[in-house]
Design an enzyme around this catalytic site. Structure first.
Site, PDB file in Angstrom:
ATOM      1  N   ASN A  30       8.141  29.352  -5.720  1.00 58.05           N
ATOM      2  CA  ASN A  30       8.750  29.015  -4.433  1.00 58.05           C
ATOM      3  C   ASN A  30       7.948  29.614  -3.288  1.00 58.05           C
ATOM      4  OD1 ASN A  30       9.796  31.463  -5.510  1.00 58.05           O
ATOM      5  ND2 ASN A  30      11.582  31.391  -4.205  1.00 58.05           N
TER       6      ASN A  30
ATOM      7  N   GLU B  53       8.525  30.282   0.789  1.00 52.52           N
ATOM      8  CA  GLU B  53       9.512  30.266   1.882  1.00 52.52           C
ATOM      9  C   GLU B  53       8.833  30.254   3.247  1.00 52.52           C
ATOM     10  OE1 GLU B  53      12.209  33.503   0.977  1.00 52.52           O
ATOM     11  OE2 GLU B  53      13.103  32.318  -0.650  1.00 52.52           O
ATOM     12  N   ASN B  54       9.674  30.070   4.275  1.00 54.94           N
ATOM     13  CA  ASN B  54       9.181  30.002   5.651  1.00 54.94           C
ATOM     14  C   ASN B  54      10.205  30.657   6.566  1.00 54.94           C
ATOM     15  OD1 ASN B  54       8.766  28.407   8.418  1.00 54.94           O
ATOM     16  ND2 ASN B  54       6.904  28.262   7.212  1.00 54.94           N
ATOM     17  N   ALA B  55       9.707  31.212   7.692  1.00 57.02           N
ATOM     18  CA  ALA B  55      10.597  31.842   8.666  1.00 57.02           C
ATOM     19  C   ALA B  55      11.615  30.821   9.186  1.00 57.02           C
ATOM     20  CB  ALA B  55       9.787  32.413   9.823  1.00 57.02           C
TER      21      ALA B  55
ATOM     22  N   TYR C 113      13.832  28.783   7.719  1.00 60.96           N
ATOM     23  CA  TYR C 113      14.296  28.805   6.318  1.00 60.96           C
ATOM     24  C   TYR C 113      14.333  27.456   5.602  1.00 60.96           C
ATOM     25  CZ  TYR C 113      15.996  33.512   7.554  1.00 60.96           C
ATOM     26  OH  TYR C 113      16.097  34.800   7.976  1.00 60.96           O
TER      27      TYR C 113
ATOM     28  N   CYS D  81      10.960  24.809  -3.266  1.00 61.41           N
ATOM     29  CA  CYS D  81      11.261  25.401  -4.575  1.00 61.41           C
ATOM     30  C   CYS D  81      10.051  25.366  -5.506  1.00 61.41           C
ATOM     31  CB  CYS D  81      12.382  24.632  -5.246  1.00 61.41           C
ATOM     32  SG  CYS D  81      13.964  24.754  -4.431  1.00 61.41           S
TER      33      CYS D  81
ATOM     34  N   GLU E  89       9.989  24.361  -8.579  1.00 64.17           N
ATOM     35  CA  GLU E  89       9.933  23.132  -9.386  1.00 64.17           C
ATOM     36  C   GLU E  89       9.198  22.021  -8.632  1.00 64.17           C
ATOM     37  OE1 GLU E  89      12.488  25.064  -8.664  1.00 64.17           O
ATOM     38  OE2 GLU E  89      14.130  24.856 -10.101  1.00 64.17           O
TER      39      GLU E  89
ATOM     40  N   CYS F  92      17.858  23.281  -8.266  1.00 61.26           N
ATOM     41  CA  CYS F  92      18.776  22.847  -7.203  1.00 61.26           C
ATOM     42  C   CYS F  92      18.899  21.324  -7.224  1.00 61.26           C
ATOM     43  CB  CYS F  92      18.267  23.332  -5.842  1.00 61.26           C
ATOM     44  SG  CYS F  92      16.900  22.354  -5.188  1.00 61.26           S
TER      45      CYS F  92
ATOM     46  N   CYS G 204      15.649  19.347  -6.474  1.00 68.84           N
ATOM     47  CA  CYS G 204      14.687  19.377  -7.592  1.00 68.84           C
ATOM     48  C   CYS G 204      15.162  18.509  -8.751  1.00 68.84           C
ATOM     49  CB  CYS G 204      14.449  20.815  -8.042  1.00 68.84           C
ATOM     50  SG  CYS G 204      13.539  21.773  -6.817  1.00 68.84           S
TER      51      CYS G 204
HETATM   52  N1  THU Z   1      14.667  28.265  -5.555  1.00 68.86           N
HETATM   53  C1  THU Z   1      13.741  27.690  -6.362  1.00 68.86           C
HETATM   54  O1  THU Z   1      12.533  27.849  -6.161  1.00 68.86           O
HETATM   55  N2  THU Z   1      14.182  26.961  -7.406  1.00 68.86           N
HETATM   56  C2  THU Z   1      15.484  26.833  -7.765  1.00 68.86           C
HETATM   57  O2  THU Z   1      15.771  26.176  -8.741  1.00 68.86           O
HETATM   58  C3  THU Z   1      16.535  27.462  -6.976  1.00 68.86           C
HETATM   59  C4  THU Z   1      16.083  28.085  -5.697  1.00 68.86           C
HETATM   60  C5  THU Z   1      14.203  29.098  -4.457  1.00 68.86           C
HETATM   61  C6  THU Z   1      14.424  28.563  -3.071  1.00 68.86           C
HETATM   62  C7  THU Z   1      14.424  29.840  -2.260  1.00 68.86           C
HETATM   63  O3  THU Z   1      13.095  30.204  -1.963  1.00 68.86           O
HETATM   64  C8  THU Z   1      14.994  30.878  -3.202  1.00 68.86           C
HETATM   65  O4  THU Z   1      14.869  30.336  -4.497  1.00 68.86           O
HETATM   66  C9  THU Z   1      16.446  31.222  -2.932  1.00 68.86           C
HETATM   67  O5  THU Z   1      17.217  30.086  -2.824  1.00 68.86           O
END
Ligand code: THU
Length: 133
Positions: free
Chosen positions: A44, A46-48, A50, A55, A57, A89, A92
């Site tokens: 995963n 992320e970014n400021a 949000y 993800c 996947e 999620c 995904c």
């Molecule tokens: N996240 C994933 O990368 N995959 C998942 O299946 C669930 C959530 C990440 C997104 C975010 O960066 C962090 O987990 C918390 O939600």
């Protein structure tokens, strides 16, 4: 067979170490296996801002397409050091539906007691959206 799943899961575990997740502090790694035998990894990012985070996947599936992969997904392993049974999620799941061989593809997770848990896409995402073939 279990051996293959264990290997996929350990690759997902390894790539989760590269996660960029300063906001959630929730690293995730994914390893996707295609019919060709090729495997692609993602973590995963992320970014400021949000909502722009992506993800593990979807990053793994994007890598596959970017690398020119033309076959379909047979299995995906997903791992987070923060949570057993780290399920994909909803977004995904829809992506998996797009690229899966069929709805029987396997979702490989680390279950309780470090045991591998295997679910089928159809059990966690029935009736996904697809254009008629
Ligand atoms: N996240 C994933 O990368 N995959 C998942 O299946 C669930 C959530 C990440 C997104 C975010 O960066 C962090 O987990 C918390 O939600």
């Amino acid at each position: 067979m279990t051996d293959i799943y264990e290997k996929l899961l350990s690759k997902a575990k390894e790539i989760s170490k590269n996660a960029y997740c300063p906001y959630s502090n929730f690293p995730v790694g994914a390893c996707v296996l295609y019919e060709s035998g090729n495997e692609y990894l993602g973590c995963n990012v992320e970014n400021a801002s949000y909502g722009l985070s992506i993800c593990a996947e979807r990053n793994a599936m994007s890598s596959a397409i970017s690398a020119g992969e033309k076959t379909k997904i047979k299995a995906i392993a997903i791992y987070s050091p923060k949570q057993k049974m780290c399920l994909p999620c909803g977004a995904c799941r829809q992506w998996l539906c797009e690229f899966a061989v069929d709805e029987n593809i396997q979702i490989i997770l680390e279950g309780k007691d470090e045991k591998i848990s295997i679910l089928k896409l159809k059990d966690i995402f029935p009736y996904g959206f697809k254009f008629d073939e």
